[in-house]
Design a protein around this motif. Structure first.
Motif, PDB file in Angstrom:
ATOM      1  N   UNK A 146       8.919 -13.925 -37.188  1.00 56.06           N
ATOM      2  CA  UNK A 146      10.112 -13.114 -36.914  1.00 56.06           C
ATOM      3  C   UNK A 146      10.170 -11.855 -37.772  1.00 56.06           C
ATOM      4  N   UNK A 147       9.470 -11.846 -38.888  1.00 59.08           N
ATOM      5  CA  UNK A 147       9.518 -10.701 -39.800  1.00 59.08           C
ATOM      6  C   UNK A 147       8.746  -9.518 -39.225  1.00 59.08           C
ATOM      7  N   UNK A 148       7.567  -9.766 -38.705  1.00 64.19           N
ATOM      8  CA  UNK A 148       6.724  -8.737 -38.091  1.00 64.19           C
ATOM      9  C   UNK A 148       6.270  -9.226 -36.717  1.00 64.19           C
ATOM     10  N   UNK A 149       7.156  -9.186 -35.723  1.00 61.26           N
ATOM     11  CA  UNK A 149       6.794  -9.705 -34.406  1.00 61.26           C
ATOM     12  C   UNK A 149       5.545  -9.001 -33.862  1.00 61.26           C
ATOM     13  N   UNK A 150       4.646  -9.797 -33.310  1.00 61.61           N
ATOM     14  CA  UNK A 150       3.436  -9.252 -32.709  1.00 61.61           C
ATOM     15  C   UNK A 150       2.300  -9.004 -33.699  1.00 61.61           C
TER      16      UNK A 150
END
Length: 85
Positions: A74-78
């Motif tokens: 969730x912090x750096x999606x993708x």
């Protein structure tokens, strides 16, 4: 690193393809030749299980063994960080 250097030296790859390789640290000192270097001894590498510890606020650490990649969740999606051994 020593294993890769020894393999490159024996195969005369890249830097080691020169007749008399001049070591970078000798070149920086203004020397025109490098002292002859002994062939490195065989290095045995012991396999160590690779594990990754993931820490998140207010949660116990999560331990993963031999992951091939880590996601940003969730912090750096993708985002995917590939891990190579």
């Amino acid at each position: 690193m020593l294993v890769a250097e020894a393999q490159a030296r024996r195969a005369k790859l890249n830097f080691w393809s020169q007749a008399s390789p001049l070591m970078p640290w000798n070149c920086r000192q203004g020397l025109t030749s490098s002292p002859s270097l002994p062939e490195p001894e065989a290095v045995q590498i012991e396999a160590v299980p690779i594990r990754v510890e993931i820490y998140r606020p207010h949660q116990p650490a999560e331990v993963r063994s031999l992951p091939t990649e880590l996601s940003g969740e969730r912090v750096l999606p993708g985002f995917l960080l590939p891990l190579a051994v």
